[in-house]
Motif scaffolding. Structure first.
Motif, PDB file in Angstrom:
ATOM      1  N   ARG A  15       0.305  -1.401  -0.273  1.00 29.87           N
ATOM      2  CA  ARG A  15       0.412   0.124  -0.450  1.00 29.87           C
ATOM      3  C   ARG A  15       1.210   1.207  -0.212  1.00 29.87           C
ATOM      4  NH1 ARG A  15      -2.515  -2.847   3.786  1.00 29.87           N
ATOM      5  NH2 ARG A  15      -1.696  -0.513   5.971  1.00 29.87           N
ATOM      6  N   GLN A  16       2.110   1.570   0.598  1.00 33.38           N
ATOM      7  CA  GLN A  16       2.852   2.494   1.053  1.00 33.38           C
ATOM      8  C   GLN A  16       3.606   2.695  -0.009  1.00 33.38           C
ATOM      9  OE1 GLN A  16       5.131   1.738   4.547  1.00 33.38           O
ATOM     10  NE2 GLN A  16       3.818   3.117   5.923  1.00 33.38           N
ATOM     11  N   ALA A  21       3.871   6.265  -4.887  1.00 36.00           N
ATOM     12  CA  ALA A  21       4.846   6.124  -6.802  1.00 36.00           C
ATOM     13  C   ALA A  21       3.396   6.715  -7.150  1.00 36.00           C
ATOM     14  CB  ALA A  21       5.355   4.240  -6.567  1.00 36.00           C
ATOM     15  N   LEU A  22       1.935   6.220  -6.587  1.00 34.49           N
ATOM     16  CA  LEU A  22       1.635   6.139  -8.177  1.00 34.49           C
ATOM     17  C   LEU A  22       0.883   7.707  -8.195  1.00 34.49           C
ATOM     18  CD1 LEU A  22      -0.855   5.166 -10.281  1.00 34.49           C
ATOM     19  CD2 LEU A  22      -2.468   5.403  -8.450  1.00 34.49           C
ATOM     20  N   PRO A  23       0.674   8.782  -7.519  1.00 33.22           N
ATOM     21  CA  PRO A  23       0.605  10.884  -7.903  1.00 33.22           C
ATOM     22  C   PRO A  23       2.201  10.918  -9.215  1.00 33.22           C
ATOM     23  CG  PRO A  23       0.248  10.171  -5.852  1.00 33.22           C
ATOM     24  CD  PRO A  23       1.616   8.974  -6.486  1.00 33.22           C
ATOM     25  N   LEU A  52      -9.680   1.682   0.147  1.00 36.49           N
ATOM     26  CA  LEU A  52     -10.537   1.341  -1.977  1.00 36.49           C
ATOM     27  C   LEU A  52     -10.154   3.117  -1.975  1.00 36.49           C
ATOM     28  CD1 LEU A  52     -11.797   0.622  -4.294  1.00 36.49           C
ATOM     29  CD2 LEU A  52     -13.715   1.447  -2.846  1.00 36.49           C
ATOM     30  N   MET A  53     -10.782   3.537  -0.394  1.00 35.73           N
ATOM     31  CA  MET A  53     -10.367   4.433  -0.784  1.00 35.73           C
ATOM     32  C   MET A  53      -9.404   5.895  -0.907  1.00 35.73           C
ATOM     33  SD  MET A  53     -13.621   6.098  -1.066  1.00 35.73           S
ATOM     34  CE  MET A  53     -13.832   7.319  -1.262  1.00 35.73           C
ATOM     35  N   ASP A  54      -8.561   4.905  -0.492  1.00 35.29           N
ATOM     36  CA  ASP A  54      -6.881   5.439  -0.115  1.00 35.29           C
ATOM     37  C   ASP A  54      -6.596   5.658  -1.558  1.00 35.29           C
ATOM     38  OD1 ASP A  54      -6.773   6.248   2.001  1.00 35.29           O
ATOM     39  OD2 ASP A  54      -5.828   4.745   2.876  1.00 35.29           O
ATOM     40  N   LEU A  55      -6.860   4.463  -2.166  1.00 36.36           N
ATOM     41  CA  LEU A  55      -6.508   4.107  -3.762  1.00 36.36           C
ATOM     42  C   LEU A  55      -6.604   5.195  -4.729  1.00 36.36           C
ATOM     43  CD1 LEU A  55      -6.029   0.131  -3.743  1.00 36.36           C
ATOM     44  CD2 LEU A  55      -3.909   1.754  -3.733  1.00 36.36           C
ATOM     45  N   LEU A  56      -7.803   4.785  -4.780  1.00 34.48           N
ATOM     46  CA  LEU A  56      -8.716   5.954  -5.700  1.00 34.48           C
ATOM     47  C   LEU A  56      -8.310   7.690  -5.404  1.00 34.48           C
ATOM     48  CD1 LEU A  56     -12.418   4.652  -5.323  1.00 34.48           C
ATOM     49  CD2 LEU A  56     -10.796   3.814  -6.976  1.00 34.48           C
TER      50      LEU A  56
END
Length: 274
Positions: A15-16, A21-23, A52-56
């Motif tokens: 998750r971390q 990394a994603l942004p 889920l909300m964190d990933l979105l």
């Protein structure tokens, strides 16, 4: 269209790694759509609504699941509230949630995301080939959707490869998930479908499939569970598949593994200018 799929998130390390990394990945590669498998994101088993909300919020456009979809019992309820969370389409009729979803990119393109689960060495669900075929018939490429991604959550590479050729030319991308070990067969099939047997996981690669090493070794040696499997908490890596999709045909023109982080051989898509 630039599409990135990230493999199974395992525990806090995964998750971390993804949230950090994603942004930057979205900005660096000007990504149009990002899809993530997160069925192991909650302590290695299932997903919670807060995850889920964190990933979105971090930039995922859709999240897929697999055989651990409902390990967190709250998922039986919240999955009905989120149309960007997708569980395997070949669960029996009446299972909460949806097996596919149509998302729209910021550029206005419609992307169909399908999740399915294999049957070899796994729970006997409905036939994934027929379930996917029915979905592709109902929402055809470049008629109902500008691009189509299938996350095939399966154990056997033979079943994954067969599915890839079964939909070749009818889907933009077929990614294999579930086994957590990245394969080296990323390619565009003859009909124009990008394919990889397993994208790998997002998690600590100094582990056994993302889990602490001790208990898996113990079970292989003794066949006696000593404790539950626990995710490894070392530094996490990110693994996925980057795909370039032709806007006119909806088919892939190039694909390549994307891997970054410790204990994992790095790979970047050289067909995307930074």
């Amino acid at each position: 269209m630039r599409l990135l799929f990230l493999g199974d998130i395992v525990g806090r390390s995964g998750r971390q790694a993804v949230l950090e990394a994603l942004p930057g990945l979205r900005r660096r590669y000007a990504l149009d759509v990002v899809i993530i498998n997160a069925e192991n994101s909650a302590g290695g088993f299932g997903i919670t609504e807060s995850i889920l909300m964190d990933l979105l919020e971090a930039g995922a456009d859709a999240v897929t699941l697999g055989n651990h979809a409902f390990d967190q019992k709250e998922a039986l309820v919240f999955i009905e509230r989120h149309d960007r969370l997708v569980r395997p389409i070949n669960y029996p009729a009446g299972t909460p949630g949806r097996g596919s979803t149509l998302i729209q990119t910021k550029g206005g393109a419609d992307v169909l995301v399908i999740n399915a689960m294999g049957r070899i060495f796994m729970a006997e669900l409905d036939d994934p080939f027929r379930a996917i075929d029915a979905e592709l018939t109902a929402c055809r490429l470049k008629q109902g959707a500008d691009a189509i991604l299938i996350d095939f959550h399966a154990e056997a590479t033979s079943e994954k490869q067969a599915l890839g050729y079964f939909v070749d030319g009818r889907a933009s991308v077929v990614v294999g998930t579930h086994t957590h070990v990245p394969t080296a067969d990323d390619r565009v099939l003859p009909g124009g479908t990008a394919y990889i047997s397993d994208v790998g996981m997002c998690g600590d690669y100094n582990s056994v499939l993302g889990m602490d090493i001790e208990e898996p070794i113990n079970r292989f040696l003794t066949k006696i569970p000593r404790q539950r499997f626990e995710p490894s908490h070392g530094p996490g890596s990110v693994a996925g598949l980057a795909v370039e999709i032709d806007d006119k045909t909806g088919l892939a023109t190039a694909c390549s593994a994307l891997r970054m982080g410790p204990n994992l051989e790095p790979a970047t898509p050289d067909f995307w200018a930074e």
